[in-house]
Each structure stands twice: as structure tokens, then as C-alpha cells.
Scaffold this active site. Structure first.
Site, PDB file in Angstrom:
ATOM      1  N   LYS A  65     -48.977 -54.646  20.058  1.00 27.62           N
ATOM      2  CA  LYS A  65     -48.496 -56.014  20.264  1.00 27.62           C
ATOM      3  C   LYS A  65     -47.611 -56.345  19.062  1.00 27.62           C
ATOM      4  O   LYS A  65     -48.084 -56.576  17.953  1.00 27.62           O
ATOM      5  CB  LYS A  65     -49.683 -56.991  20.338  1.00 27.62           C
ATOM      6  CG  LYS A  65     -49.253 -58.393  20.696  1.00 27.62           C
ATOM      7  CD  LYS A  65     -49.444 -59.306  19.486  1.00 27.62           C
ATOM      8  CE  LYS A  65     -48.806 -60.641  19.696  1.00 27.62           C
ATOM      9  NZ  LYS A  65     -47.434 -60.748  19.230  1.00 27.62           N
ATOM     10  N   GLU A  93     -53.997 -54.460   6.838  1.00 28.56           N
ATOM     11  CA  GLU A  93     -53.046 -54.466   5.716  1.00 28.56           C
ATOM     12  C   GLU A  93     -52.585 -55.911   5.598  1.00 28.56           C
ATOM     13  O   GLU A  93     -51.806 -56.389   6.410  1.00 28.56           O
ATOM     14  CB  GLU A  93     -51.904 -53.484   6.003  1.00 28.56           C
ATOM     15  CG  GLU A  93     -51.152 -53.077   4.768  1.00 28.56           C
ATOM     16  CD  GLU A  93     -49.926 -53.925   4.542  1.00 28.56           C
ATOM     17  OE1 GLU A  93     -50.068 -54.972   3.851  1.00 28.56           O
ATOM     18  OE2 GLU A  93     -48.860 -53.575   5.049  1.00 28.56           O
ATOM     19  N   CYS A 141     -44.664 -57.411   1.885  1.00 26.81           N
ATOM     20  CA  CYS A 141     -46.013 -57.659   1.316  1.00 26.81           C
ATOM     21  C   CYS A 141     -46.147 -57.099  -0.087  1.00 26.81           C
ATOM     22  O   CYS A 141     -46.989 -57.556  -0.848  1.00 26.81           O
ATOM     23  CB  CYS A 141     -47.090 -57.014   2.188  1.00 26.81           C
ATOM     24  SG  CYS A 141     -47.068 -57.607   3.861  1.00 26.81           S
ATOM     25  N   GLU A 144     -48.276 -66.051  -1.976  1.00 28.37           N
ATOM     26  CA  GLU A 144     -47.099 -65.240  -1.636  1.00 28.37           C
ATOM     27  C   GLU A 144     -45.922 -66.166  -1.326  1.00 28.37           C
ATOM     28  O   GLU A 144     -46.046 -67.015  -0.433  1.00 28.37           O
ATOM     29  CB  GLU A 144     -47.376 -64.435  -0.363  1.00 28.37           C
ATOM     30  CG  GLU A 144     -47.919 -63.066  -0.588  1.00 28.37           C
ATOM     31  CD  GLU A 144     -47.992 -62.265   0.714  1.00 28.37           C
ATOM     32  OE1 GLU A 144     -47.477 -61.149   0.735  1.00 28.37           O
ATOM     33  OE2 GLU A 144     -48.560 -62.757   1.705  1.00 28.37           O
TER      34      GLU A 144
END
Ligand code: SIN
Length: 478
Positions: A172, A247, A281, A382
Site C-alpha cells: 500500500k 522504520e 528520515c 523532525e
């Protein structure tokens, strides 16, 4: 261009006929419409995958390797086409998009080769009339939920080892970037993969993800995305004890020690920070610089960042494209504003730019902030944009302690010319990936993944194969 889904070996739309828009983030133009699938289509993909997997697990490792090699070669053959498609739906500059196609293909090729080395073990038994064998077998049907920032590579990093180990996979992709995933499904078929072995289902994440976790045939789920969503998936997977590879988010420190080659550190900092416009990331989020080299590092960074061309990804001269959506650029602005309000100094950037007529208001100038402190949002969350916040330290212990003071533990970088320090700091950093005098560590043969709130499991390398194999112990009485 194919925009339907490949489900159970057939090209189909959503059962309801519903579709959603795929938008170019650089121009706001609707470039395609993709099927808005849900639970029923997902179940069909999983059931088709289970049937295909029963045959695929019997195929020799050499044949699986050949199919994955053919798939990788087709990706390389179509690098320009796939790269252009990625730039349209994701925004990254063409050179980076083509680079991602090569990176993505490398996961297929490397995992296929590694299939030939999925060795078992024999263990000395405690009785003369017994033998102990350890077998590695495919887990079965695995599902993947993949992000928009690397629309191809984050699929193949999961798909390569899954297929290599004899599993089937239902993917997906992110709603922002379904087209790259659909293009991969087409190439998989062309490479000769059994049609239902790899399905792509596009649409609502909650419906499709929920159906994946609920289906009794699904044995493993691999997700790349935010820690928040990772927690939701883990809770959902607990009902059926679905094996999870996660992750998740990161907050990478980038330490420049007083003995570093500062020019090299600056060059590496720019390459790392601006990869995918900072939407990676493992991009550095916190630059920790020894007080004695602060001005040399910051002025170098400002000079280099100031020369970066921000623009439409289809323009070959662009180095940084748009941010993915309005929420992303608003977050970058919020972080910069917060830092300035709390006392940071703006050394360059700090604003939106309009690189050309007809482009969306979603481009942000490469930005350097100095005088950053631990209370600022840039030091804790982040940013996911082209912002380099610089904070200083005075000794190694302080640098390591600031670096480790994060709930995240995905990637960390440091620059030093002292070999003893290099080993000491590499061991002390609480991160899954450490770049020592290297800011671009990602590669197919190495284990990628985080500790703490950055996730579970590893992708890539031989460790990545473990996510798709079960260990079976056979106790053999003679
Ligand atoms: C990521 O942003 O999740 C992946 C980056 C990489 O593979 O280097």
C-alpha cells in the site's frame, strides 16, 4: 500510463469505482487519478498473494534471484521514465529521482543474490541418536505500507527481500505517490514474476492497513513512516501477533569535532541535509559543532546552502524541489519561527521562495540557524525540510550527551580525524545507523533501521532477510 491497481494478478479499479487525485506538489496540477480501494480489494490481494506464494516458495533460490535481477534491470532500462514520473508526483529533482531508481533497483538485485545464501544450520545434539537442524523458511504473505519521500526505494527495500525469501507481498503506497508503485507492479509482471505475487493497492491508509492487520493470511507487516502511525500499527498487529518491521521517525545529530576536516564536513552536511529537500528520515536535524570550529563550519554551510538552486524538479538545474504539501511547509515555518523567537540567529534562508511563474507556494529556501538551544522545536521534532540548526558544544561528552538526548535513534553522523575518538563515539551513540566521516550511509548491503522510538527490525543486507524468514528447528531422532 497505467493507473489502475494490480490486485491478485489483474489490473483493476476500486470496487466502488472511487478514485483520488494525484497532485504534482510543484504546480498543484492533477496529474492522474488512482483507485480509492479499501478492505475488500486488500483481502482479494492477500488471498491472491497466498495462492501465488505456495508455488513461489518452491521455486529455487537461483530462479528467484534471476527474476529479481530481471526486475532490477527493467527499472534501470526505464530509469528516465520512472524518474520523471517520480518527480511529477513527489517533487524531487530529476537527478535525484533517477538516482532513487538505481538505489531502488539495487535492493532487488542484492536481495536476489542473497537468496542463494539463506543458509540453515546443524547443531551438535546432546544424544548420539539425535540430530538438530535449523531451517529458514519464508514467513508467507507480507504486507508493506510505504512513504511518499522515497516512492520506489522504500518499496523495493521491502519487496526485494520478501520475494527473495520466498514470500509474496501486498504493498500500500502513500496516497501522495501511488504512480511509482503502480509502475513497479507493471515492471514486476514484465520481469516474469507470478502475477499475484506482488500486488499494489492504493487508497485510504486506515482501511487498507486495518484490512492487512486483520487478515489471517498476513504474517508480517513492514512500515516506513511516522512513529505515531507505527504505534497504531503495532497495537493493531497485537491482536493477531503480526510480525512487525517498523522504520519510523528520526532526529539525526551531525557532530563536527574540533579535529574534523571542516571543509569535508560542510560538503557532507549539505549533501545530507538537502537530500530530498530535507524530507528524509535520516537527514541531519541537529548540527552540533565544537565552539572552536563554529564560525568556519557555519560560514562554509551558509556559503554552500546559499548557492543551492531551488526550483521545479523537472528543471535539470534544480537541486531542491518543493515540499510535499502545505502542512509540510507550514511545519518548517513553525520550527524556524519558534527558533527565532527563542533566540536563534538566521544566517541564511528563512523564507518561502517563488522559483518561477505558475509554481505552487511550497518552496522553502535552504536555511541555516545559529545559536540553537535544546528548548527549540528544531532540537526535538523532525523538521523534514531544508533547515540546518546549529548548536555548539565544548567537549566530547557533552556532544554525545546532546546527541543521545532524543527519543529517536535512527541515524547519527560525526566528523573527526582522531581514530580513537571515532570508535569511542561510534560505540556511544544510541542510533541504529552511524556515519563516521560519512553522511550518505544508505546502501542495499547494509542493515538500516533504528533503536528507541525509531523502530524495530532492519532493512537491507543479510539482516533485512531475517524479517521475511521463520527459523524452524527440527529435532531428528535417528
Ligand atoms: C528514509 O527516509 O526513510 C530512507 C532514507 C534512505 O534510505 O536513505
Amino acid at each position: 500510463m497505467q493507473t489502475r491497481n494490480l490486485i491478485g494478478g489483474e489490473w483493476v479499479g476500486a470496487l466502488s469505482g472511487a478514485e483520488f487525485d494525484v497532485v504534482d506538489p510543484a504546480t498543484d496540477e492533477v496529474i492522474a487519478r488512482a483507485p480509492d480501494c479499501g478492505a475488500a480489494e486488500t483481502a482479494r490481494a492477500i488471498e491472491g498473494a497466498a495462492a501465488a506464494q505456495r508455488a513461489w516458495r518452491e521455486v529455487t533460490a537461483g530462479e528467484r534471484a534471476a527474476a529479481l535481477r530481471a526486475f532490477a534491470d527493467l527499472m534501470r532500462r526505464d530509469r528516465d521514465r520512472l524518474g520523471a514520473l517520480m518527480t511529477r508526483e513527489q517533487g524531487k529533482p530529476l537527478a535525484e529521482a533517477r538516482g532513487e531508481i538505481d538505489y531502488a533497483a539495487s535492493f532487488l538485485e542484492w536481495s536476489g543474490e542473497e537468496a542463494k545464501r539463506l543458509y540453515g544450520e546443524t547443531i551438535p545434539a546432546s544424544a548420539r541418536d539425535k540430530r538438530i537442524l535449523v531451517l529458514r523458511q519464508p514467513v508467507g504473505v507480507a504486507c508493506a505500507i510505504t512513504p511518499w519521500n522515497f516512492p520506489s526505494a522504500m518499496i523495493t527495500r521491502k519487496l526485494g527481500p520478501a520475494l527473495a525469501c520466498g514470500c509474496a507481498m501486498v504493498v500500500k503506497p502513500a496516497e501522495d505517490t501511488p504512480l511509482s508503485a503502480i509502475a513497479l507492479a507493471e515492471l514486476g509482471l514484465e520481469a516474469g514474476l507470478p502475477p499475484a505475487l506482488f500486488s499494489v493497492v492504493t487508497g485510504d491508509a486506515a482501511k487498507i492497513g486495518g484490512a492487512m492487520l486483520a487478515h489471517p493470511l498476513v504474517r508480517a507487516l513492514s512500515f516506513t513512516g511516522s512513529t505515531e502511525v507505527g504505534r497504531v500499527l503495532m497495537r493493531g498487529g497485537s491482536e493477531r501477533i503480526v510480525r512487525m518491521s517498523l522504520e519510523l521517525g528520526g532526529h539525526a545529530p551531525f557532530i563536527v569535532f574540533e579535529d574534523a576536516d571542516v571543509d569535508r564536513a560542510v560538503e557532507a552536511a549539505v549533501a545530507n541535509k538537502l537530500r530530498n529537500g530535507g524530507q528524509t528520515c535520516i537527514c541531519a536535524n541537529r548540527f552540533l559543532v565544537h565552539e572552536s570550529v563554529r564560525e568556519a563550519f557555519v560560514s562554509g554551510l551558509v556559503r554552500e546552502m546559499g548557492e543551492i538552486r531551488v526550483g521545479h524538479g523537472v528543471d535539470e538545474a534544480s537541486r531542491v524541489g518543493p515540499l510535499i504539501n502545505d502542512a509540510a511547509i507550514e511545519k518548517v515555518e513553525r520550527h524556524v519561527r519558534d527558533a527565532l523567537e527563542k533566540g536563534a540567529t538566521l544566517r541564511c534562508g528563512g523564507e518561502r521562495v517563488r522559483p518561477g511563474p505558475g509554481l505552487a507556494d511550497r518552496f522553502y529556501a535552504p536555511t541555516v540557524l545559529e545559536g540553537v538551544t535544546g528548548e527549540m522545536l528544531v532540537s526535538r521534532e523532525e523538521t523534514f525540510g531544508p533547515v540546518a540548526p546549529v548548536r555548539t558544544f565544548t567537549d566530547e561528552d557533552e556532544a554525545v550527551s546532546i546527541a543521545n538526548d532524543s527519543e529517536y535513534g535512527l541515524a547519527a553522523y560525526f566528523f573527526t580525524r582522531d581514530a580513537s575518538r571515532l570508535m569511542r563515539v561510534a560505540e556511544a551513540l544510541e542510533f541504529g545507523v552511524v556515519g563516521a566521516n560519512d553522511a550518505l550511509p544508505s546502501t542495499a548491503q547494509a542493515p538500516f533501521g533504528g533503536v528507541k522510538q525509531s523502530g524495530l527490525g532492519r532493512e537491507g543486507g543479510r539482516h533485512g532477510m531475517d524479517e521475511y524468514t521463520e527459523v524452524k528447528y527440527v529435532s531428528w531422532g535417528l
